[in-house]
Structure formats: structure tokens, C-alpha cells
Design an enzyme around this catalytic site. Structure first.
Site, short mmCIF file in Angstrom:
data_model
loop_
_atom_site.label_atom_id
_atom_site.label_comp_id
_atom_site.label_asym_id
_atom_site.label_seq_id
_atom_site.Cartn_x
_atom_site.Cartn_y
_atom_site.Cartn_z
N ALA A 217 0.83 -1.19 0.00
CA ALA A 217 0.00 0.00 0.00
C ALA A 217 0.87 1.25 0.00
O ALA A 217 1.91 1.29 0.65
CB ALA A 217 -0.91 -0.01 1.22
N SER A 220 -3.05 3.88 0.98
CA SER A 220 -4.27 3.20 1.43
C SER A 220 -4.00 2.37 2.68
O SER A 220 -2.85 2.12 3.04
CB SER A 220 -4.80 2.30 0.31
OG SER A 220 -3.97 1.17 0.17
N THR A 224 -3.21 -5.13 -2.25
CA THR A 224 -3.51 -6.54 -2.51
C THR A 224 -2.48 -7.45 -1.85
O THR A 224 -2.84 -8.47 -1.24
CB THR A 224 -3.56 -6.80 -4.02
OG1 THR A 224 -4.61 -6.02 -4.60
CG2 THR A 224 -3.81 -8.26 -4.33
N ASP A 277 0.77 10.91 -5.06
CA ASP A 277 0.31 9.86 -5.98
C ASP A 277 -0.23 10.55 -7.23
O ASP A 277 -1.42 10.52 -7.51
CB ASP A 277 -0.76 9.00 -5.32
CG ASP A 277 -0.92 7.64 -6.00
OD1 ASP A 277 -0.11 7.34 -6.89
OD2 ASP A 277 -1.83 6.89 -5.64
#
Length: 511
Positions: A217, A220, A224, A277
Site C-alpha cells: 500500500a 491506502s 492486494t 500519488d
């Protein structure tokens, strides 16, 4: 006059010295850090003020490392250089080996970074030089941050393509014995949106090759790889990863272990604390990882919503065009899907809670989150539509069939077994706090960014049991005192941080 040893004279003059390596059990991730004794050899700290980075070489190996001075002679002795865990592993020489040390010269590519700061567009070769030095850990965090912020201010489409190519070129590439290698990726920003762990087993059960490699991450509460690690090992060497794909058609692994686009992992380590980001960095990161993983076809999920990464249709279209442009020039077929990013997906936010939701969907449990199931099946259908053996538009029905029949669950259980199942199951953090509605009404909005921040304050994703269990979603009618969500943490400190942030603003709008 104080005695000054010869090796102190030589390093201060920029010439090599020859101490022995000593491994220091200190995690300095992601930077290389070297340690030298401050006192005891007749020299003073002032002689090292300009030596914030040194070059360490021996046996054909070389690294650059940041220099830290040590006051404890029990940690580092005279004639020794200590290497933190990352530096020791990257240098790759046994403890006690004699190495040469010299003052490191700044990478020549830093001049290109300065030009980028001044607002210039860089050429392909200049960007390639920067990425090579980043991947080789020649840049400090401050220098990487300068590059990222400069790119965030201004970056052309051609520069984005050049950076993508450079990131692929400096790393490893996987090759598969199949003309069709598929993948699915989401740009992130929506808590709980763990669809990849449902898509992969559906696609693998159908028979398509789907080597899913994921980063940790960035901004976040879970990626995954973080969520899959709740169920199985994700740190897989290349030979094991390729063997699993050959046997099971799919895998869900951490891409950093096998050196796919390694510069991206270095950049991510700096992006994470800065919460950077940008579109251009995102495109270069995602496309470089997919090309390096050997994918030929990609379904890309771009959630659009008022608190998502992409907040307007025009912004979504711009991002889609950038993805399509770079992917086309990299030889990757991409299908972009715009999805609803107005609220979190599923109920769990954080590795353990998201893994719980994923397995509930795969097991067809009656109380499994419907939005997570529907979203995952829709995306899996788009991936299956790449199969020339499926009639156009029939991928969704096939995905639904594979999930309902239990074939997807069986595929996931085989993948978990092949990767190595976790021996001791993890459960949600025992420290809990309930966030309640302060008034009656209808939930008109949920702030995705706020929910993600609260979950991260609780400790996710590093603390895998930490996170948020969402009990109420948008559109529901609540009364004052109803529980909106439950915060979980493994530590009192993490729970207090998250509770205080939720107290300022719980992220729910009641109208």
C-alpha cells in the site's frame, strides 16, 4: 597535538580506506546506512561533516550509503565499518570482508533533477539516467523527494512514457509460455476495494494465465499484497512464483521480491510518507509493473467519486487517455473501466478485515458484501472477454458461473496452498472503538479519504489486524446512537490515534 589515523586522513581527502565489514542488526529500510565510530581513533566528528554519503566497494560489489557516526565502541570498533540490514544485504559480501571506502560523488543525473525543478522537460536518456540511479540507491530520500515533487508540478506525456520504459529496463522481466497473459488492476483510493483477490481465482479457474503481482500500500490502509499476506506467503522467489502460475494459472504475490520495476519500490517508499500519488507517477508505476510481469492484456479499474483519487469525469478521461497512450507504446492492451468511487467497497478496511470479506464472497456466504461481489464479478467478466474462445460480452456470465459453482473458491484454495498458507490465522485487532451517529437521518455520503486515514491511524496496513469494520453504508437511515463503524487496532496507541481522528470528523455525512 591529537593523533589522526591514516585512514581518517584518507577518507577526509576523498581517497579509499580499507576497514572490515560488521553487520549491524538495524533496519534502515529502504536506505543504505553505514556506521563509523565517532571517537577513539584520534579524529573528530567535524572531519565527517561533508561525508553524508560514502562509496563502499569490494569483490566486484559496490553500494552507496548514508553515513552515521556511532559513540558506542561496543557497536563499532576501530578499523570496522558497520552496515545496516539493507546495506549488508545489497552489498552481498560476508561479514569480516575488507572493503574500500571513499567519499561518494553525487550522481551526475542530479543535474537533470535540478533542471526538472526549474520546469524543463527532460529527454528520454536523462530520465533513464535518473531512474538507473534511483534503482541503484544512489539517491537520498531528500533527492528522491525533490524529483517526485518536481514531476508532480509538471510532466509531459513523453516524459511519462520515458519513465515507464526506464523503470522496466532497470529491473527483471517475466516471460510466459502463453500468447495471452491477463491482469486486473485498480488505481486505488477506495477503501475495501479488494477485488483482485476475487478476480484472480475466477480467471485462473477459467484457465487464463494471471500472474498478479502487487506493490505494498502507498496511501491506502491495505494493498492486494498486504491483504493476501493474511492468508498466504506473498514474498515469493521467481522460480517458485513461475512454478505456481504454471500449476495453478494464477498467483497473488508481492512484486518487490522478484525485482519487477525496482525503481518504483524505491519511489513508493518516499511517496508513502509524502502522500504523493500523481497521475504521471501512477501511470508509470502501474504500466511498468504489468509489462515487467509479462502481462499482455490488462483491465484497469478507475473509481470516480467526490473523495476518490479521481474526482471528476473529465479527470477520469484524461487519466484513461494517458494510460492508453503509454500502454500502447509499451505493447500492452488495456481496457479502462470507470467505476463508482463514491463510498468504500465491502465492509472491511485493513488487511485482516478485507481478507475476511474476500473469502466470504468466494465461499458464497449469504452475508458476503454484495457490492464487493458485484464489482469483482463485473471486472472478472471484462478480463474473461479477452479470451477469444468466449463470445463477445459473455465474460460476465462465465465469471458469475465460476463463482457460484465454487470453482473460484477451489482455485483460490489451491493458490493459497501453493504459495504457503499462514499457519496461525489472524483476527481483527482486540482493541475496539465504536463510532456512532450523532444525529438521526439518512447517510448521504461517506468520505473515502477520511475512512482510509482513520484506518491508517489505527495501524493498517503494517498492523494487519487493524482497520475499520463498516456497519452502515450510503443510503441507509440511522438514528442517533446507531453504530456507523467499529475501529480495530492491536495497540492502545493506534486505537487512540484513530479514535481522536474519527472524533474530529467520522467521515459520514447525515442529512
Amino acid at each position: 597535538m591529537r593523533y589522526r589515523p591514516l585512514w581518517a586522513e584518507r577518507i577526509a581527502a576523498g581517497r579509499a580506506i580499507i576497514p572490515k565489514i560488521r553487520q549491524i542488526p538495524i533496519d534502515t529500510h529502504p536506505e543504505n546506512t553505514a556506521f563509523l565510530l565517532r571517537h577513539g581513533d584520534g579524529y573528530s566528528a567535524e572531519q565527517f561533516q561533508a561525508l553524508r554519503k560514502i562509496r563502499i566497494s569490494g569483490g566486484g560489489c559496490e553500494i552507496l550509503a548514508s553515513l552515521a557516526l556511532v559513540d558506542d565502541p561496543d557497536l563499532i570498533g576501530a578499523g570496522e565499518i558497520g552496515l545496516g540490514e539493507q546495506a549488508f544485504q545489497r552489498l552481498g559480501l560476508p561479514e569480516g570482508t575488507e572493503v574500500e571506502i571513499a567519499q561518494a560523488r553525487p550522481p551526475a543525473s542530479l543535474e537533470f533533477v535540478r533542471r526538472k525543478i526549474d520546469g524543463e522537460a527532460l529527454g528520454d536518456g536523462e530520465i533513464a539516467a535518473i531512474i538507473r540511479d534511483v534503482a541503484a540507491h544512489r539517491y537520498s530520500h531528500m533527492e528522491i523527494a525533490a524529483w517526485l515533487v518536481a514531476c508532480a508540478g509538471f510532466m509531459t506525456t513523453q516524459e511519462t512514457l520515458a519513465m515507464t520504459r526506464a523503470m522496466v529496463d532497470v529491473g527483471n522481466r517475466l516471460h510466459w509460455d502463453s500468447p495471452l497473459v491477463v491482469d486486473k488492476h485498480c488505481i486505488g483510493g477506495i477503501p475495501g476495494n479488494r477485488t483482485s483477490m476475487i478476480v484472480v481465482p475466477i480467471v485462473a479457474a477459467h484457465g487464463l494465465v494471471c500472474p498478479k503481482t502487487s506493490s505494498r500500500a502507498i496511501t491506502s490502509p491495505s494493498g492486494t499484497a498486504d491483504t493476501m499476506e493474511v492468508l498466504a506467503t506473498v514474498d515469493l522467489p521467481e522460480d517458485r512464483l513461475t512454478a505456481i502460475v504454471a500449476q495453478e494459472n494464477g498467483v497473488v504475490a508481492w512484486g518487490g521480491r522478484i525485482g519487477l520495476s525496482p525503481a518504483d519500490d524505491v519511489l513508493i517508499a518516499v511517496e508513502r510518507p509524502l502522500r504523493l500519488d500523481t497521475m504521471e507517477q501512477m501511470v508509470a508505476s502501474i504500466i511498468s509493473k504489468k509489462v515487467a510481469a509479462g502481462s499482455t492484456h490488462l483491465v484497469l479499474d478507475i473509481p470516480v467519486g467526490p473523495t476518490a483519487k479521481v474526482r471528476s469525469q473529465s479527470e477520469a478521461v484524461r487519466l484513461r487517455k494517458l494510460f492508453e497512450y503509454v500502454a500502447r507504446h509499451m505493447g500492452l492492451t488495456v481496457k479502462v473501466v470507470f467505476t463508482d468511487g463514491s463510498q468504500p467497497v465491502g465492509r472491511g478496511v485493513g488487511p485482516v478485515l478485507e481478507a475476511r470479506d474476500v473469502m466470504a464472497v468466494l465461499r458464497n456466504e449469504p452475508d458476503a458484501p454484495e457490492d464487493l461481489r458485484d464489482h469483482a464479478v463485473m471486472l472478472a467478466g471484462h478480463v474473461l472477454d479477452f479470451d477469444p474462445g468466449i463470445a463477445g460480452g459473455k465474460g460476465y456470465a462465465r465469471a458469475l458461473e465460476l463463482l457460484a459453482s465454487g470453482a473460484a473458491l477451489a482455485a483460490m484454495e489451491r493458490i493459497i496452498a501453493a504459495q504457503g498458507p499462514r499457519q496461525r490465522p489472524l483476527v481483527a485487532g482486540p482493541m475496539r472503538h465504536e463510532v456512532k451517529a450523532t444525529e438521526s437521518g439518512r447517510i448521504s455520503a461517506i468520505d473515502c479519504e477520511r475512512i482510509a486515514r482513520i484506518a491508517r491511524h489505527a495501524g493498517a496496513p503494517m498492523d494487519k489486524p487493524a482497520g475499520i469494520d463498516l456497519l452502515i453504508k450510503s443510503g441507509a437511515v440511522v438514528r442517533a446512537g446507531d453504530v456507523l463503524y467499529r475501529i480495530h487496532s492491536s495497540t492502545r496507541t493506534g486505537l487512540d490515534f484513530a479514535r481522536d481522528l474519527a472524533g474530529e470528523n467520522p467521515g459520514y455525512t447525515i442529512s
